[in-house]
Design an enzyme around this catalytic site. Structure first.
Site, PDB file in Angstrom:
ATOM      1  N   SER A 177       0.805  -1.218   0.000  1.00 31.90           N
ATOM      2  CA  SER A 177       0.000   0.000   0.000  1.00 31.90           C
ATOM      3  C   SER A 177       0.840   1.271   0.000  1.00 31.90           C
ATOM      4  O   SER A 177       0.393   2.289  -0.506  1.00 31.90           O
ATOM      5  CB  SER A 177      -0.967  -0.004   1.183  1.00 31.90           C
ATOM      6  OG  SER A 177      -0.299  -0.305   2.375  1.00 31.90           O
ATOM      7  N   HIS A 205      -5.102  -3.450  -3.034  1.00 27.51           N
ATOM      8  CA  HIS A 205      -4.729  -2.475  -4.063  1.00 27.51           C
ATOM      9  C   HIS A 205      -4.586  -3.080  -5.462  1.00 27.51           C
ATOM     10  O   HIS A 205      -4.238  -2.382  -6.403  1.00 27.51           O
ATOM     11  CB  HIS A 205      -3.432  -1.763  -3.659  1.00 27.51           C
ATOM     12  CG  HIS A 205      -3.552  -1.078  -2.340  1.00 27.51           C
ATOM     13  ND1 HIS A 205      -4.087   0.180  -2.205  1.00 27.51           N
ATOM     14  CD2 HIS A 205      -3.263  -1.498  -1.083  1.00 27.51           C
ATOM     15  CE1 HIS A 205      -4.101   0.512  -0.927  1.00 27.51           C
ATOM     16  NE2 HIS A 205      -3.607  -0.492  -0.221  1.00 27.51           N
ATOM     17  N   LYS A 236     -11.823   0.533  -1.977  1.00 26.27           N
ATOM     18  CA  LYS A 236     -10.777   1.173  -2.770  1.00 26.27           C
ATOM     19  C   LYS A 236     -11.224   1.218  -4.232  1.00 26.27           C
ATOM     20  O   LYS A 236     -12.118   1.978  -4.554  1.00 26.27           O
ATOM     21  CB  LYS A 236      -9.460   0.463  -2.501  1.00 26.27           C
ATOM     22  CG  LYS A 236      -9.017   0.832  -1.082  1.00 26.27           C
ATOM     23  CD  LYS A 236      -7.871   0.100  -0.496  1.00 26.27           C
ATOM     24  CE  LYS A 236      -7.647   0.611   0.925  1.00 26.27           C
ATOM     25  NZ  LYS A 236      -6.929  -0.330   1.785  1.00 26.27           N
TER      26      LYS A 236
HETATM   27  C1  LIG Z   1      -6.915  -0.480   3.233  1.00 24.69           C
HETATM   28  C2  LIG Z   1      -6.271  -1.785   3.495  1.00 24.69           C
HETATM   29  C3  LIG Z   1      -6.848  -2.712   4.358  1.00 24.69           C
HETATM   30  C4  LIG Z   1      -8.038  -2.362   5.221  1.00 24.69           C
HETATM   31  O1  LIG Z   1      -9.196  -2.368   4.480  1.00 24.69           O
HETATM   32  P1  LIG Z   1     -10.436  -1.501   4.991  1.00 24.69           P
HETATM   33  O2  LIG Z   1     -11.590  -2.045   4.244  1.00 24.69           O
HETATM   34  O3  LIG Z   1     -10.118  -0.092   4.659  1.00 24.69           O
HETATM   35  O4  LIG Z   1     -10.533  -1.745   6.460  1.00 24.69           O
HETATM   36  C5  LIG Z   1      -6.272  -3.945   4.462  1.00 24.69           C
HETATM   37  N1  LIG Z   1      -5.158  -4.264   3.778  1.00 24.69           N
HETATM   38  C6  LIG Z   1      -4.558  -3.383   2.966  1.00 24.69           C
HETATM   39  C7  LIG Z   1      -3.316  -3.778   2.243  1.00 24.69           C
HETATM   40  C8  LIG Z   1      -5.078  -2.120   2.798  1.00 24.69           C
HETATM   41  O5  LIG Z   1      -4.475  -1.224   2.033  1.00 24.69           O
END
Ligand SMILES: *Cc1c(COP(=O)(O)O)cnc(C)c1O
Length: 387
Positions: A177, A205, A236
């Site tokens: 990330s 991602h 996302k």
């Molecule tokens: C954003 C993210 C999460 C958490 O997901 P949410 O739905 O925002 O709680 C988990 N793992 C990674 C790699 C992320 O970037």
């Protein structure tokens, strides 16, 4: 206790580590209103620009009319609505896995899955740059939690070779990330087969962005195996909220019984699932969005002419610009903000010491000229700030 909390906050303030929430008054888009100012934003993970799509807003309004706004009870009581069920089946089919289940957030998914699948006597092998919630899931599971250097297949193999754990799980982000690079998933699968391990892949991602029709990182590498369990978030690229876990039917059946963050929690409103079903269609039909995103990535790389700061190697929508020092990264971020462009500075402990960076996050909602403008601003900023 309150005294101690106050002291700690004051210390953070003194060290320049106090973080502030920006107050948003607009939908998440490439142009946002934050703290009552207009900005061109490179902050969101809404990689396909779906968070504010009229079709999805209409889908949510429609679905709320049919299913109300609340789930009312946990999944195993009466909270599991047809909209949830349909989305689970669509997601499983989309990623080419036998079964899938929803979680309210990715954070809850990682804690729930690792907590359910691993315990005392088992081992979890985790990349050092994994997302915080994979770490939390690992600690919470009470399994032996072993971290290996970033993307280091040899180091991982040494750990697997030496392990006498009953069950072994490799846990890794597929796309990191804060770095934007991709884990060597084919090598991990080979190690799983060789050392009788399983892999839990967090594709927060990659889902929607990589692979055929946005099917994600596993599809990007053409990987399929009963040893793979994947998680992807739906807040996302999918533009809404939530997460899902996919894998063998027996894994999903087991998690529905045992993942505590699933069993003891109220599911997200059914209308959210109906919205996500509509979003999934846009992802599937979104080859033009992904092509535009690739064009924006190439545009950024082509238009940046920097000597001190460096784009980190990444082919994904996450394009971090390595600055180094904390103060320098914050100063650069502020400098851009003063000119109406928001790019977050990411500092330790989120990233390793001396690798503070700007996390440039591109979205199909950006126009080519937005990215050219950012590149030119950065070129100019280097001359002014890094001299
Ligand atoms: C954003 C993210 C999460 C958490 O997901 P949410 O739905 O925002 O709680 C988990 N793992 C990674 C790699 C992320 O970037």
């Amino acid at each position: 206790m309150l005294q101690a909390l106050r002291a700690e906050l004051e210390q953070r303030q003194a060290q320049g580590l106090m973080r502030q929430r920006r107050l948003l008054d607009s939908p998440q888009a490439e142009q946002i209103t934050a703290d009552e100012c207009q900005y061109l934003s490179f902050c969101s993970n809404d990689y396909l620009g779906l968070a504010n799509r009229p079709e999805l807003i209409a889908a949510m309004q429609d679905a709320a009319g049919n299913s109300g706004v609340g789930s009312g009870a946990s999944n195993l009581i009466t909270g599991h609505h047809r909209y949830h069920d349909e989305l689970e089946k669509q997601l499983a089919e989309f990623v080419g896995m036998p079964a899938a289940m929803l979680f309210s957030t990715g954070y809850m998914a990682n804690i729930g899955v690792l907590g359910a699948l691993a315990g005392r006597g088992d081992a979890i092998f985790a990349d050092k740059l994994n997302h915080a919630c994979l770490n939390d899931g690992g600690y919470y599971s009470l399994a032996d939690f072993q971290r290996f250097p970033h993307n280091d297949v040899q180091a991982l193999e040494q750990l697997l070779k030496a392990s006498t754990a009953k069950h072994k799980i490799i846990a890794a982000d597929a796309v990191f990330s804060m770095d934007g690079d991709i884990a060597p998933l084919p090598e991990y699968l080979r190690l799983c087969e060789q050392y009788d391990a399983y892999m839990y892949i967090d594709d927060a991602h990659g889902f929607g962005v990589l692979g055929e029709h946005g099917q994600g990182s596993l599809n990007h590498f053409g990987l399929k195996s009963p040893r793979i369990i994947m998680m992807a978030t739906l807040g996302k690229a999918a533009g809404v909220a939530g997460a899902f876990v996919a894998g063998e039917q027996v894994v999903i059946d087991y998690l529905i019984q045992t993942a505590k963050s699933y069993v003891y929690s109220t599911p997200a409103p059914p209308a959210l699932s109906a919205t996500l079903s509509a979003s999934l269609k846009l992802i599937e039909q979104g080859d033009d969005l992904r092509a535009h995103l690739q064009h924006l990535i190439a545009t950024l790389k082509h238009n940046l002419h920097l000597t001190k700061w460096q784009l980190m190697p990444s082919e994904t929508a996450v394009q971090p610009l390595l600055v180094g020092g904390n103060d320098a990264a914050v100063k650069l971020s502020k400098h851009l903000q003063n000119q109406g462009v928001l790019v977050p500075a990411i500092r330790p402990p989120t990233v390793p010491v001396n690798t503070a960076r700007l996390r440039i996050s591109l979205s199909a909602a950006h126009k080519t000229q937005d990215v050219v403008k950012l590149a030119e601003m950065l070129n100019q900023a280097e001359k002014e700030l890094a001299a």
